[in-house]
Design an enzyme around this catalytic site. Sequence first.
Site, short mmCIF file in Angstrom:
data_model
loop_
_atom_site.label_atom_id
_atom_site.label_comp_id
_atom_site.label_asym_id
_atom_site.label_seq_id
_atom_site.Cartn_x
_atom_site.Cartn_y
_atom_site.Cartn_z
N TYR A 11 -4.31 36.27 69.70
CA TYR A 11 -5.76 36.59 69.70
C TYR A 11 -6.29 36.60 70.14
O TYR A 11 -7.60 37.88 70.01
CB TYR A 11 -5.62 34.48 69.40
CG TYR A 11 -7.27 34.63 69.41
CD1 TYR A 11 -7.67 35.48 67.89
CD2 TYR A 11 -7.63 33.49 69.39
CE1 TYR A 11 -9.07 34.97 67.96
CE2 TYR A 11 -9.42 33.16 69.56
CZ TYR A 11 -9.70 34.05 68.18
OH TYR A 11 -11.12 33.84 68.68
N SER A 124 -7.54 29.48 82.30
CA SER A 124 -8.65 28.27 80.74
C SER A 124 -9.38 26.72 82.28
O SER A 124 -8.98 26.42 82.85
CB SER A 124 -7.55 27.77 80.03
OG SER A 124 -7.94 26.04 79.53
N TYR A 149 1.10 22.09 79.40
CA TYR A 149 0.18 22.85 79.46
C TYR A 149 -0.77 22.99 80.51
O TYR A 149 -1.05 24.76 81.02
CB TYR A 149 -0.40 23.30 77.58
CG TYR A 149 -1.48 23.71 77.99
CD1 TYR A 149 -1.06 25.33 77.90
CD2 TYR A 149 -2.79 24.31 78.35
CE1 TYR A 149 -2.25 26.33 77.70
CE2 TYR A 149 -3.76 24.72 77.58
CZ TYR A 149 -3.93 26.07 78.37
OH TYR A 149 -4.52 27.28 77.62
N LYS A 153 -1.13 26.56 84.09
CA LYS A 153 -2.08 27.13 83.83
C LYS A 153 -2.60 26.61 85.90
O LYS A 153 -2.78 28.28 86.45
CB LYS A 153 -2.71 27.05 83.18
CG LYS A 153 -3.21 27.02 81.97
CD LYS A 153 -3.18 28.69 81.37
CE LYS A 153 -2.78 28.90 80.56
NZ LYS A 153 -2.43 31.14 80.21
C1 UD1 Z 1 -8.18 23.66 73.84
C2 UD1 Z 1 -7.55 23.20 75.18
C3 UD1 Z 1 -7.74 23.77 76.05
C4 UD1 Z 1 -7.74 25.28 75.22
C5 UD1 Z 1 -8.56 25.39 73.64
C6 UD1 Z 1 -8.08 27.04 73.24
C7 UD1 Z 1 -7.23 20.26 76.52
C8 UD1 Z 1 -7.95 19.44 76.50
N1 UD1 Z 1 -7.70 21.35 75.67
O1 UD1 Z 1 -9.71 22.24 73.99
O2 UD1 Z 1 -6.87 24.34 76.77
O3 UD1 Z 1 -7.91 26.54 75.92
O4 UD1 Z 1 -8.11 24.08 73.26
O5 UD1 Z 1 -9.37 26.84 72.46
O6 UD1 Z 1 -6.50 21.51 77.58
N2 UD1 Z 1 -11.63 18.53 67.07
C9 UD1 Z 1 -12.10 17.95 66.28
N3 UD1 Z 1 -11.05 17.80 64.69
C10 UD1 Z 1 -10.07 18.79 64.80
C11 UD1 Z 1 -10.24 19.58 65.94
C12 UD1 Z 1 -10.99 19.18 67.05
O7 UD1 Z 1 -13.22 16.65 65.68
O8 UD1 Z 1 -9.44 18.84 63.72
C13 UD1 Z 1 -12.63 18.64 68.31
C14 UD1 Z 1 -12.40 17.41 69.35
O9 UD1 Z 1 -12.26 16.35 69.73
C15 UD1 Z 1 -12.86 18.76 70.63
C16 UD1 Z 1 -13.65 20.13 69.73
O10 UD1 Z 1 -13.67 19.69 68.78
O11 UD1 Z 1 -14.10 17.83 71.12
C17 UD1 Z 1 -12.51 20.85 70.36
O12 UD1 Z 1 -11.58 20.32 70.17
P1 UD1 Z 1 -10.23 22.19 70.64
O13 UD1 Z 1 -10.62 23.76 69.24
O14 UD1 Z 1 -8.78 21.70 70.02
O15 UD1 Z 1 -10.35 23.09 71.77
P2 UD1 Z 1 -10.23 21.93 72.86
O16 UD1 Z 1 -9.73 20.44 72.78
O17 UD1 Z 1 -12.27 21.64 73.41
#
Ligand code: UD1
Length: 339
Positions: A11, A124, A149, A153
Amino acid sequence: MRILVTGGAGYIGSHTVVALLERGHDVVVADDFSNARPAVLDRVAELAGRRAALEVVDLTDAGRTDAVVAAAAPDAVVHFAGRKAVGESAERPLDYYRTNLDSTFSLLAAMERHGVRRLVYSSSATVYGDHAPVPYVETYEPLAAASPYGRTKVMTEQVLADVAAATPGLRVALLRYFNPVGAHPSGRMGEDPQGVPNNLMPYVAQVAVGRRERLAIFGDDYDTPDGTCLRDYVHVLDLAEGHVAALEHLDTMATPVRAFNLGAGRGTSVRELFDAFCAVVGRPLPHEVVARRPGDLPAYWADTTRAAEELGWRARRTIDDMVADTWRWQQANPEGYPA
Ligand code: UD1
């Protein structure tokens, strides 16, 4: 320059390859297609007007990696390749440590053998761990991470610092990405997760296009303005430009190894992002609030001063650009890239 891009079919890698080609650099992509489709490189060629060369290689194979670096004879390497799913890394830690560390070891050994002295590494924001104050600054220590993961890093950053200290002339930029989202504005390239998306933006996009029933919002009882978590979303094209800037500044960095936050420098809530997506789609999308996801931090974003001052880079694209470009890509490619 001639640049070897590992994970260049992924990506962020693919968007960066377009930016490098457009900037006049020559590119060799090294990818094993374990989490990417070969068709992406046709789209890259279509957008950039010329092709990147391709080496299909598993970088944990040190011998093959050496041969690829020798043949490519790059001026610099951009190292994206690696496994990146937080949840999966807790289930299969050994896979993550082995793949992410071994591939970097092979690459560094090959770079040393063939005199390649410039490296840009995909790190990251997860390396700031659970205790860093926000906004995150590059000088914060000690680095830590809450998942295998994330620890790959942190470990890789440490390996790179040690190897650079022992290798005169080696220059390494550690790019700490916040939350990469968005797609190429042409609608021809974007994020194409295999299986159920782990991340918010691709999940919402798949709900919008009808591939998933509804978004689960993981908790709305955080101590934040609307109760949902804040993250620093950064457009993948801004990130791609950040790699170009880092490559072009490697030789003049203040220290041989230097970390840079690549984020927009502001927090956006889950609800704000979701509402912006509904607005661009033009209808409310199905969703429900569920329990918090274990391990999620309430709020973090980047201090972007260093990247602005030293690389001349800042994120220019807005949340509306991010959702509009994601939606254009998802609508035009509901099932992602052709197999
Ligand atoms: C995660 C990884 C990060 C990585 C990034 C890529 C951690 C803890 N997390 O970040 O390393 O670089 O992905 O973009 O290392 N959410 C929902 N519903 C969903 C999915 C997500 O509510 O179905 C919320 C999550 O609770 C969070 C936010 O959306 O608050 C972003 O989540 P996500 O896109 O998974 O990214 P991160 O967890 O921040």
